[in-house]
Design an enzyme around this catalytic site. Sequence first.
Site, PDB file in Angstrom:
ATOM      1  N   VAL A  81       0.870  -1.190   0.000  1.00  0.00           N
ATOM      2  CA  VAL A  81       0.000   0.000   0.000  1.00  0.00           C
ATOM      3  C   VAL A  81       0.900   1.230   0.000  1.00  0.00           C
ATOM      4  CG1 VAL A  81      -1.801   1.274   1.229  1.00  0.00           C
ATOM      5  CG2 VAL A  81      -1.806  -1.225   1.313  1.00  0.00           C
ATOM      6  N   SER A 109       5.617  -1.549  -0.486  1.00  0.00           N
ATOM      7  CA  SER A 109       5.350  -0.904  -1.772  1.00  0.00           C
ATOM      8  C   SER A 109       6.555  -0.082  -2.239  1.00  0.00           C
ATOM      9  CB  SER A 109       4.146   0.042  -1.608  1.00  0.00           C
ATOM     10  OG  SER A 109       4.034   0.923  -2.696  1.00  0.00           O
ATOM     11  N   GLN A 130       7.338  -4.985  -3.460  1.00  0.00           N
ATOM     12  CA  GLN A 130       6.488  -4.728  -4.636  1.00  0.00           C
ATOM     13  C   GLN A 130       7.175  -3.741  -5.560  1.00  0.00           C
ATOM     14  OE1 GLN A 130       4.849  -1.500  -4.923  1.00  0.00           O
ATOM     15  NE2 GLN A 130       3.986  -1.969  -6.934  1.00  0.00           N
ATOM     16  N   TYR A 132       7.171  -1.296  -8.879  1.00  0.00           N
ATOM     17  CA  TYR A 132       6.588  -0.581 -10.017  1.00  0.00           C
ATOM     18  C   TYR A 132       7.715  -0.402 -11.009  1.00  0.00           C
ATOM     19  CZ  TYR A 132       2.158   0.718  -7.867  1.00  0.00           C
ATOM     20  OH  TYR A 132       0.908   0.685  -7.320  1.00  0.00           O
ATOM     21  N   THR A 158       3.694  -5.314  -9.858  1.00  0.00           N
ATOM     22  CA  THR A 158       2.323  -4.838 -10.080  1.00  0.00           C
ATOM     23  C   THR A 158       2.128  -4.516 -11.554  1.00  0.00           C
ATOM     24  OG1 THR A 158       2.131  -3.961  -7.847  1.00  0.00           O
ATOM     25  CG2 THR A 158       0.647  -3.040  -9.477  1.00  0.00           C
ATOM     26  N   LYS A 254       1.059  -9.295  -9.765  1.00  0.00           N
ATOM     27  CA  LYS A 254      -0.149  -8.771  -9.117  1.00  0.00           C
ATOM     28  C   LYS A 254      -0.918  -7.848 -10.060  1.00  0.00           C
ATOM     29  CE  LYS A 254      -1.560  -6.117  -5.051  1.00  0.00           C
ATOM     30  NZ  LYS A 254      -1.868  -4.816  -5.655  1.00  0.00           N
ATOM     31  N   HIS A 278      -6.601  -3.801  -8.016  1.00  0.00           N
ATOM     32  CA  HIS A 278      -5.954  -2.723  -7.266  1.00  0.00           C
ATOM     33  C   HIS A 278      -6.942  -2.059  -6.293  1.00  0.00           C
ATOM     34  CE1 HIS A 278      -1.933  -0.706  -7.723  1.00  0.00           C
ATOM     35  NE2 HIS A 278      -2.498   0.111  -6.857  1.00  0.00           N
ATOM     36  N   ASP A 309      -6.820 -10.532  -4.023  1.00  0.00           N
ATOM     37  CA  ASP A 309      -6.824  -9.285  -3.254  1.00  0.00           C
ATOM     38  C   ASP A 309      -7.902  -8.381  -3.834  1.00  0.00           C
ATOM     39  OD1 ASP A 309      -4.500  -6.570  -2.957  1.00  0.00           O
ATOM     40  OD2 ASP A 309      -5.830  -6.794  -4.638  1.00  0.00           O
ATOM     41  N   ARG A 313     -12.516  -7.813   3.788  1.00  0.00           N
ATOM     42  CA  ARG A 313     -12.647  -7.034   5.024  1.00  0.00           C
ATOM     43  C   ARG A 313     -12.961  -7.921   6.224  1.00  0.00           C
ATOM     44  NH1 ARG A 313     -11.335  -4.259   1.438  1.00  0.00           N
ATOM     45  NH2 ARG A 313     -12.203  -2.266   0.749  1.00  0.00           N
TER      46      ARG A 313
HETATM   47  C1  GLV Z   1      -0.934   3.182  -5.586  1.00  0.00           C
HETATM   48  O1  GLV Z   1      -0.530   2.078  -5.500  1.00  0.00           O
HETATM   49  C2  GLV Z   1      -2.293   3.577  -5.434  1.00  0.00           C
HETATM   50  O2  GLV Z   1      -3.212   2.776  -5.661  1.00  0.00           O
HETATM   51  O3  GLV Z   1      -2.511   4.729  -5.077  1.00  0.00           O
END
Ligand code: GLV
Length: 391
Positions: A81, A109, A130, A132, A158, A254, A278, A309, A313
């Site tokens: 996150v 992240s 993770q 990017y 991701t 992901k 996401h 994912d 909850r």
């Molecule tokens: C980043 O990963 C977002 O969803 O803001």
Amino acid sequence: MSRPVITSIDDLKRLYRRRAPRMFYDYCESGAWTEQTFRENTSDFSDIRLRQRVAVDMSDRSLRSTMIGQDVAMPVALAPVGLTGMQRADGEIKAARAAEKFGVPFTLSTMSICSIEDVAEHTSAPFWFQLYTMKDQDYLRRLIERARAANCSALVITLDLQILGQRHKDLKNGLSAPPKLTPKTLADLATRWSWGLEMLGTKRRGFGNIVGHVTDVGDPASLMSWTAEQFDPRLDWSKIAQIKEMWGGKVILKGVLDPEDAKMAAKMGCDAIVVSNHGGRQLDGALSSIRMLDPILQAVGGQTEVYLDSGIRSGQDVLKALAMGADGTMIGRAFVYGLGALGEAGVTAALEVIAKEMDTSMALCGKRDIRDVSRDILMVPEDFSGRWQAP
Ligand code: GLV
């Protein structure tokens, strides 16, 4: 001050809402555009019902399982996150510590506040990193090297955020890390004094993995600027294969939401895929993860592990995803609520709530081992996955 009694993830969410600055609460609690996908990620879980069974031995129950070959106390990893360290000072370190003590994987992240090195220094269990993918190949290579040096046990690539889906509130709030001090943010921060005091006590208030490692960004405090200027919009399967090669360790892909993409991912030989949209933050109008799970499981036919994912909850939600056939799950917002509410203790509380709900519900469905749950504990509407057909 005595700790409030926490009985559900919703309790944590209410506390979090009172304690975190509005800008960061909104960042967490938003989906893209109309938020249809964001809403359906959770509401679709309630379309699936559990089958009550009685007069079965429910002693000696176990939630233990494995994810990518690692032993886990329950098959629930903390999802990556962004900006977690803005929800609470040093948030990534606190969440990683709670995950380690509980015995579940933590994923850091790329867009975290605490850096890879910060988290490694304050934890002992290897965490997942993770990634990017950025345009700057040199930076990308160094980032992978940093994850390796920190002993990360998996790279989570991701795939569904090369460009950012629009979340209206972030634009209206002028989201940034650290927050810019305008009359509006100052008025809000004035009512969030415990958050502010903790923040004053840490140096970690910017994007720890990238500030100082990448240049040429218009506004280094803005997630919107980073993504627009640095993320590589040309990501394709051949680049993913190159990154996998460069990393050489376990890889989790992901953001897969379509059976065709799932087949491509499995063909690459990844260790797991995460069925995810996401958290409804990217393509608004996409189907929920839980609805896409079955067609994806059928497409990959056991060639890779499949995690889910987006929308979880509760422990009942985890149980439903596992019974549908997922090998594991990830939670994002559910742990952020805990973190924003009570720091590390709140993340632990979130994990405890989920474990208890999962354990009790599993028993009431007549099962004793989470690895044995399957479709026969579910009642699924006939058209649950089939009402929408791709061409
Ligand atoms: C980043 O990963 C977002 O969803 O803001």
